[in-house]
Write a protein that holds these residues in place. Structure first.
Motif, PDB file in Angstrom:
ATOM      1  N   THR A 148       2.639 116.891  19.748  1.00  0.00           N
ATOM      2  CA  THR A 148       2.689 115.444  19.599  1.00  0.00           C
ATOM      3  C   THR A 148       1.359 114.869  20.054  1.00  0.00           C
ATOM      4  O   THR A 148       0.873 115.206  21.135  1.00  0.00           O
ATOM      5  CB  THR A 148       3.830 114.828  20.423  1.00  0.00           C
ATOM      6  OG1 THR A 148       5.082 115.334  19.962  1.00  0.00           O
ATOM      7  CG2 THR A 148       3.832 113.310  20.289  1.00  0.00           C
ATOM      8  N   MET A 149       0.782 114.020  19.239  1.00  0.00           N
ATOM      9  CA  MET A 149      -0.430 113.315  19.609  1.00  0.00           C
ATOM     10  C   MET A 149      -0.128 111.827  19.652  1.00  0.00           C
ATOM     11  O   MET A 149       0.687 111.334  18.872  1.00  0.00           O
ATOM     12  CB  MET A 149      -1.567 113.598  18.628  1.00  0.00           C
ATOM     13  CG  MET A 149      -1.969 115.065  18.580  1.00  0.00           C
ATOM     14  SD  MET A 149      -3.430 115.382  17.545  1.00  0.00           S
ATOM     15  CE  MET A 149      -4.717 114.661  18.577  1.00  0.00           C
ATOM     16  N   GLY A 150      -0.776 111.152  20.555  1.00  0.00           N
ATOM     17  CA  GLY A 150      -0.493 109.742  20.684  1.00  0.00           C
ATOM     18  C   GLY A 150      -1.654 108.955  21.245  1.00  0.00           C
ATOM     19  O   GLY A 150      -2.656 109.513  21.695  1.00  0.00           O
ATOM     20  N   TRP A 156      -5.760 114.776  27.819  1.00  0.00           N
ATOM     21  CA  TRP A 156      -6.224 113.409  27.589  1.00  0.00           C
ATOM     22  C   TRP A 156      -7.668 113.394  27.137  1.00  0.00           C
ATOM     23  O   TRP A 156      -8.481 114.205  27.573  1.00  0.00           O
ATOM     24  CB  TRP A 156      -6.118 112.582  28.876  1.00  0.00           C
ATOM     25  CG  TRP A 156      -4.722 112.312  29.339  1.00  0.00           C
ATOM     26  CD1 TRP A 156      -3.996 113.049  30.225  1.00  0.00           C
ATOM     27  CD2 TRP A 156      -3.891 111.225  28.951  1.00  0.00           C
ATOM     28  NE1 TRP A 156      -2.762 112.478  30.410  1.00  0.00           N
ATOM     29  CE2 TRP A 156      -2.664 111.364  29.645  1.00  0.00           C
ATOM     30  CE3 TRP A 156      -4.055 110.142  28.088  1.00  0.00           C
ATOM     31  CZ2 TRP A 156      -1.617 110.460  29.494  1.00  0.00           C
ATOM     32  CZ3 TRP A 156      -3.011 109.245  27.936  1.00  0.00           C
ATOM     33  CH2 TRP A 156      -1.813 109.415  28.643  1.00  0.00           C
ATOM     34  N   GLY A 157      -7.992 112.454  26.273  1.00  0.00           N
ATOM     35  CA  GLY A 157      -9.368 112.215  25.901  1.00  0.00           C
ATOM     36  C   GLY A 157     -10.052 111.324  26.912  1.00  0.00           C
ATOM     37  O   GLY A 157      -9.456 110.888  27.901  1.00  0.00           O
ATOM     38  N   CYS A 170      -6.506 109.020  23.869  1.00  0.00           N
ATOM     39  CA  CYS A 170      -5.781 109.967  23.041  1.00  0.00           C
ATOM     40  C   CYS A 170      -5.062 110.974  23.936  1.00  0.00           C
ATOM     41  O   CYS A 170      -5.617 111.428  24.936  1.00  0.00           O
ATOM     42  CB  CYS A 170      -6.755 110.686  22.113  1.00  0.00           C
ATOM     43  SG  CYS A 170      -6.003 111.833  20.955  1.00  0.00           S
ATOM     44  N   LYS A 171      -3.837 111.320  23.568  1.00  0.00           N
ATOM     45  CA  LYS A 171      -3.016 112.239  24.351  1.00  0.00           C
ATOM     46  C   LYS A 171      -2.435 113.332  23.467  1.00  0.00           C
ATOM     47  O   LYS A 171      -2.024 113.073  22.341  1.00  0.00           O
ATOM     48  CB  LYS A 171      -1.876 111.467  25.037  1.00  0.00           C
ATOM     49  CG  LYS A 171      -0.914 112.320  25.853  1.00  0.00           C
ATOM     50  CD  LYS A 171       0.230 111.467  26.384  1.00  0.00           C
ATOM     51  CE  LYS A 171       1.257 112.287  27.139  1.00  0.00           C
ATOM     52  NZ  LYS A 171       2.389 111.440  27.611  1.00  0.00           N
ATOM     53  N   LEU A 172      -2.396 114.553  23.996  1.00  0.00           N
ATOM     54  CA  LEU A 172      -1.819 115.689  23.287  1.00  0.00           C
ATOM     55  C   LEU A 172      -0.792 116.388  24.161  1.00  0.00           C
ATOM     56  O   LEU A 172      -1.095 116.766  25.292  1.00  0.00           O
ATOM     57  CB  LEU A 172      -2.911 116.674  22.878  1.00  0.00           C
ATOM     58  CG  LEU A 172      -2.446 118.021  22.315  1.00  0.00           C
ATOM     59  CD1 LEU A 172      -1.733 117.829  20.983  1.00  0.00           C
ATOM     60  CD2 LEU A 172      -3.629 118.973  22.167  1.00  0.00           C
ATOM     61  N   SER A 173       0.412 116.560  23.631  1.00  0.00           N
ATOM     62  CA  SER A 173       1.457 117.365  24.250  1.00  0.00           C
ATOM     63  C   SER A 173       1.760 118.518  23.312  1.00  0.00           C
ATOM     64  O   SER A 173       1.985 118.299  22.122  1.00  0.00           O
ATOM     65  CB  SER A 173       2.722 116.538  24.491  1.00  0.00           C
ATOM     66  OG  SER A 173       2.468 115.435  25.337  1.00  0.00           O
ATOM     67  N   GLN A 174       1.774 119.742  23.841  1.00  0.00           N
ATOM     68  CA  GLN A 174       1.906 120.929  23.007  1.00  0.00           C
ATOM     69  C   GLN A 174       3.259 121.604  23.196  1.00  0.00           C
ATOM     70  O   GLN A 174       3.561 122.094  24.293  1.00  0.00           O
ATOM     71  CB  GLN A 174       0.803 121.935  23.321  1.00  0.00           C
ATOM     72  CG  GLN A 174      -0.601 121.384  23.126  1.00  0.00           C
ATOM     73  CD  GLN A 174      -1.447 122.291  22.290  1.00  0.00           C
ATOM     74  OE1 GLN A 174      -1.270 122.337  21.068  1.00  0.00           O
ATOM     75  NE2 GLN A 174      -2.348 123.017  22.919  1.00  0.00           N
ATOM     76  N   GLY A 175       4.042 121.654  22.151  1.00  0.00           N
ATOM     77  CA  GLY A 175       5.317 122.352  22.176  1.00  0.00           C
ATOM     78  C   GLY A 175       6.137 122.015  23.395  1.00  0.00           C
ATOM     79  O   GLY A 175       6.396 120.850  23.688  1.00  0.00           O
TER      80      GLY A 175
END
Length: 117
Positions: A33-35, A107-108, A95-100
């Motif tokens: 999920t990216m947000g 975080w960016g 920008c945020k990334l959550s993996q599986g």
């Protein structure tokens, strides 16, 4: 391992538009999920929008109908199209990334969006 780089922020007049981008690099899981989150001075960081790898989206009520999140999986890039901007949209956008099912969140560095009245 993972790096997120935002770009596209700037100064825009109220009612104007802007598109910001986030490029992810490194070991990106297929399920993720990216947000976009934002933080204004003196305020807590808040969710703006999020999108899963298969295109499911979630928006803050305050931005529905004005901001649109999208992604290009081939480029590992997420976008935020910002229309009808308001001064209260002024913030640093992260920008945020959550993996599986992994507990760690990436975080960016953030990109500044300033909306003048």
């Amino acid at each position: 391992q993972v790096q997120l780089v935002e770009s596209g922020g700037g100064l825009v007049q109220a009612g104007g538009s802007l598109r910001i981008s986030c490029v992810a690099s490194g070991s990106i899981f297929s399920i993720n999920t990216m947000g976009w989150y934002r933080q204004a001075p003196g305020k807590q960081r808040e969710l703006v929008a999020a999108i899963t790898n298969d295109g499911s989206t979630n928006y803050a009520d305050s931005v529905k109908g004005r901001l649109t999140i999208s992604r290009d999986n081939a480029k590992n890039t997420v976008y935020l199209q910002m229309n009808s901007l308001k001064p209260e949209d002024t913030a640093v956008y992260y920008c945020k990334l959550s993996q599986g099912w992994a507990p760690y969140v990436y975080w960016g560095q953030g990109t500044q969006v300033t909306v003048s009245s």
